[in-house]
Structure formats: C-alpha cells, structure tokens
Design a protein around this motif. Structure first.
Motif, PDB file in Angstrom:
ATOM      1  N   GLN A  52      -0.437 -60.792 -26.781  1.00 13.02           N
ATOM      2  CA  GLN A  52      -0.348 -60.774 -25.125  1.00 13.02           C
ATOM      3  C   GLN A  52      -1.623 -59.475 -24.725  1.00 13.02           C
ATOM      4  O   GLN A  52      -1.551 -58.546 -25.394  1.00 13.02           O
ATOM      5  CB  GLN A  52       0.872 -60.203 -24.986  1.00 13.02           C
ATOM      6  CG  GLN A  52       1.444 -58.958 -25.392  1.00 13.02           C
ATOM      7  CD  GLN A  52       1.189 -57.704 -24.755  1.00 13.02           C
ATOM      8  OE1 GLN A  52       1.129 -56.572 -25.448  1.00 13.02           O
ATOM      9  NE2 GLN A  52       1.217 -57.695 -23.467  1.00 13.02           N
ATOM     10  N   GLN A  55       1.801 -57.883 -19.455  1.00 10.97           N
ATOM     11  CA  GLN A  55       3.290 -57.566 -19.798  1.00 10.97           C
ATOM     12  C   GLN A  55       4.043 -58.265 -18.901  1.00 10.97           C
ATOM     13  O   GLN A  55       4.768 -57.676 -17.853  1.00 10.97           O
ATOM     14  CB  GLN A  55       3.441 -56.084 -19.713  1.00 10.97           C
ATOM     15  CG  GLN A  55       2.495 -55.244 -20.738  1.00 10.97           C
ATOM     16  CD  GLN A  55       3.202 -54.144 -21.055  1.00 10.97           C
ATOM     17  OE1 GLN A  55       3.284 -53.884 -22.575  1.00 10.97           O
ATOM     18  NE2 GLN A  55       3.522 -52.930 -20.236  1.00 10.97           N
ATOM     19  N   TRP A  79       5.490 -61.110 -24.772  1.00 14.17           N
ATOM     20  CA  TRP A  79       6.100 -59.799 -24.406  1.00 14.17           C
ATOM     21  C   TRP A  79       7.378 -60.025 -23.746  1.00 14.17           C
ATOM     22  O   TRP A  79       7.447 -61.143 -23.085  1.00 14.17           O
ATOM     23  CB  TRP A  79       4.820 -59.239 -23.217  1.00 14.17           C
ATOM     24  CG  TRP A  79       5.536 -57.995 -22.672  1.00 14.17           C
ATOM     25  CD1 TRP A  79       5.636 -56.831 -23.121  1.00 14.17           C
ATOM     26  CD2 TRP A  79       6.269 -57.816 -21.316  1.00 14.17           C
ATOM     27  NE1 TRP A  79       6.342 -55.909 -22.291  1.00 14.17           N
ATOM     28  CE2 TRP A  79       6.766 -56.523 -21.270  1.00 14.17           C
ATOM     29  CE3 TRP A  79       6.824 -58.910 -20.573  1.00 14.17           C
ATOM     30  CZ2 TRP A  79       7.609 -56.135 -20.163  1.00 14.17           C
ATOM     31  CZ3 TRP A  79       7.897 -58.443 -19.483  1.00 14.17           C
ATOM     32  CH2 TRP A  79       7.941 -57.065 -19.326  1.00 14.17           C
ATOM     33  N   ASP A  81      10.659 -57.716 -21.738  1.00 15.16           N
ATOM     34  CA  ASP A  81      11.048 -56.357 -21.492  1.00 15.16           C
ATOM     35  C   ASP A  81      12.352 -56.011 -22.255  1.00 15.16           C
ATOM     36  O   ASP A  81      13.510 -56.425 -22.058  1.00 15.16           O
ATOM     37  CB  ASP A  81      11.589 -56.286 -20.051  1.00 15.16           C
ATOM     38  CG  ASP A  81      11.899 -54.743 -19.621  1.00 15.16           C
ATOM     39  OD1 ASP A  81      11.932 -53.893 -20.522  1.00 15.16           O
ATOM     40  OD2 ASP A  81      12.152 -54.480 -18.689  1.00 15.16           O
ATOM     41  N   HIS A 105       4.780 -54.283 -26.762  1.00 18.95           N
ATOM     42  CA  HIS A 105       4.787 -53.772 -25.678  1.00 18.95           C
ATOM     43  C   HIS A 105       3.620 -52.825 -25.812  1.00 18.95           C
ATOM     44  O   HIS A 105       3.393 -52.084 -26.671  1.00 18.95           O
ATOM     45  CB  HIS A 105       6.003 -52.880 -25.521  1.00 18.95           C
ATOM     46  CG  HIS A 105       6.153 -52.186 -24.019  1.00 18.95           C
ATOM     47  ND1 HIS A 105       6.806 -52.637 -23.025  1.00 18.95           N
ATOM     48  CD2 HIS A 105       5.874 -51.012 -23.865  1.00 18.95           C
ATOM     49  CE1 HIS A 105       6.694 -51.731 -22.059  1.00 18.95           C
ATOM     50  NE2 HIS A 105       5.991 -50.916 -22.382  1.00 18.95           N
TER      51      HIS A 105
END
Length: 275
Positions: A52, A55, A79, A81, A105
C-alpha cells in the motif's frame, strides 16, 4: 523464482501523494503494472508483493483490481484502520481475498513515537494472527525502541521490518540503529526486507560500500532465512534504477550458498507471505 517483496503502484495525485517532495520529482507520475512488467522482464523477476502507498480502503480495492489483471502480482500488503471498531468486518472480508496477505500502517509518519504501542492499535494487531495475516513494520530508527516492546507482545505474529527501518545512511549514523535491530532480530517471528536502501543514502553520490555495513548487520542479526529482497520501486528511481538496486543485493550475497541466495531473492518472501 525471484520475488520482489516490496513495490508500489499509484495513479499520481499531488494531494494524495504529497510525501513525494521536490527532491523526488522524477516519480511524480503514474506507476502501473504495465511499467513494472517491462522492468521485470529486463531484470528476470518473476513476481512481486504490492504494498500500500495510501491509507484508505480504496487502496486495497485498487491493488486487488490490478492483481486480478496481472498474474505477476503474487500478493498484496494492504491497509485497514487497526484501531477501528469495524475492524472485524474488514478482516473477515479480506480473509476471503487470497491475494491480500497482510497489512501496513505508515507508522513513520505518526508524530507519537510510541504510536505502535497504543492499546487501540495493539488490540487490532492481536486479531491478525488467527486469520493468517502478516504485518509490515514501517518505521524510522528513532521508533525502534517502541518496535522492540511491540514485537515482544506478539511472539507468534509474522512481522517484517520494511527498508531495514530506514537507517540514516546519508548521515553515517549506525550504532543506535544497530543495537536495536540486533535486539529485535532475537525474536524469530520478525523478518527484515533489504529494500529502500539507496534512498536513505545520498540520492546522487551513494556507493555500495557505504551501504554494505548496514546490510551486513541485518544479515548477521536476522540470518539468511529471515531476510528478503525488495526493490521499493518506483521510489528507488529517485536514487538509481532497478538494475542497480537488484545488483546491490545480488553482489552482496554472491558468496553465500545457492540455497541461501534463493531464499533471500524469493523463497523467504514466498514462505513469509504464503504466496
């Protein structure tokens, strides 16, 4: 089989890719599989892991789309969260996507040096192992103390440190980085990518000899079975080209056994990411 364990794709957007500063202007354009396919043919690379560069959940869909059309993309580091209350739903969804191997991340961009130790973040990390997901650790050397505490908490989670934790090669700083990398390497679930090295040196004047001590430390600490080659294409283009990046690694490991070389250049990534 040579596998590039770390490269990126993007449709360039100035706001989204604001990290590409004036010194890196050469990569302010789109980089897509058709570009990389040509580079791989020239350099005898059979496959890659796409990592990635944004984000967002949309980034995962973008990479999945590309992987569906280009078989040489063997795996994706996406990605999510990890602090989100809806994390479980996303992990369940991505566990059905065979190309998504793990997540990352951009911890290096977090102002809190101990971001990686926050309870809401570690709670998310604790959910990855049971689903077979890997986790890429992207940090600067000053964050390695927190990384050491972090990996101690998850002895069975597969971790890999991206870009050797970005040592300050240009400035010649070594000792503090080296001490912590050696400690982290004692945890056998942690791997390391020899990638992103030439962009931590001086873009214009770097020489292999100034990078070799950092590579030597990584190989001594992690051993040949937990190190994997990565190009960091297209970011590497700001300081060189694909051939130079690959040669930096292949020449350094040329005295190792054939099996060790095969591991570093492909087999270790295949094992780690279950490609």
């Amino acid at each position: 089989m040579i596998i590039d364990s770390h490269q990126h794709f993007w449709n360039y957007q100035p706001q989204k890719h604001s990290w590409i500063d004036d010194d890196m202007a050469v990569i302010r354009r789109d980089f897509l599989p058709t570009d990389l396919e040509t580079v791989y043919k020239e350099n005898n690379i059979q496959g890659c892991v796409a990592v990635q560069a944004d984000q967002t959940i949309e980034e995962n869909e973008f990479l999945l789309n590309l992987a569906a059309k280009h078989d040489f993309i063997k795996g994706i580091v996406g990605w999510v969260d990890l602090r989100s209350e809806t994390l479980d739903a996303y992990l369940e969804k991505y566990s059905t996507e065979s190309k998504i191997k793990g997540f990352r991340h951009v911890i290096q961009g977090e102002p809190d040096h101990n971001f990686i130790l926050r309870p809401d973040f570690t709670k998310g990390i604790s959910k990855l192992e049971s689903l077979g997901f890997t986790y890429d650790i992207l940090v600067f050397p000053h964050q390695l103390g927190a990384v050491l505490e972090f990996v101690k908490q998850f002895p069975n989670q597969k971790f890999v440190i991206d870009h050797m934790a970005k040592p300050y090669i240009k400035d010649g700083y070594f000792d503090g980085w080296a001490v912590l990398m050696k400690e982290i390497a004692k945890h056998e679930n942690v791997y390391c990518k020899v990638s992103g090295m030439i962009t931590e040196a001086d873009f214009k004047t770097w020489q292999p000899e100034e990078i070799h001590p950092y590579m030597e430390l990584v190989f001594d600490a992690f051993g040949t079975q937990r190190v994997m080659y990565g190009s960091d294409w297209p970011v590497c283009l700001v300081a060189g080209n694909y051939r130079k990046v690959k040669h930096l690694v292949t020449s350094f490991i040329s005295n190792l056994s054939g099996n060790e070389q095969k591991g570093i250049m492909g087999d270790n990534a295949i094992k780690f990411y279950n490609l």
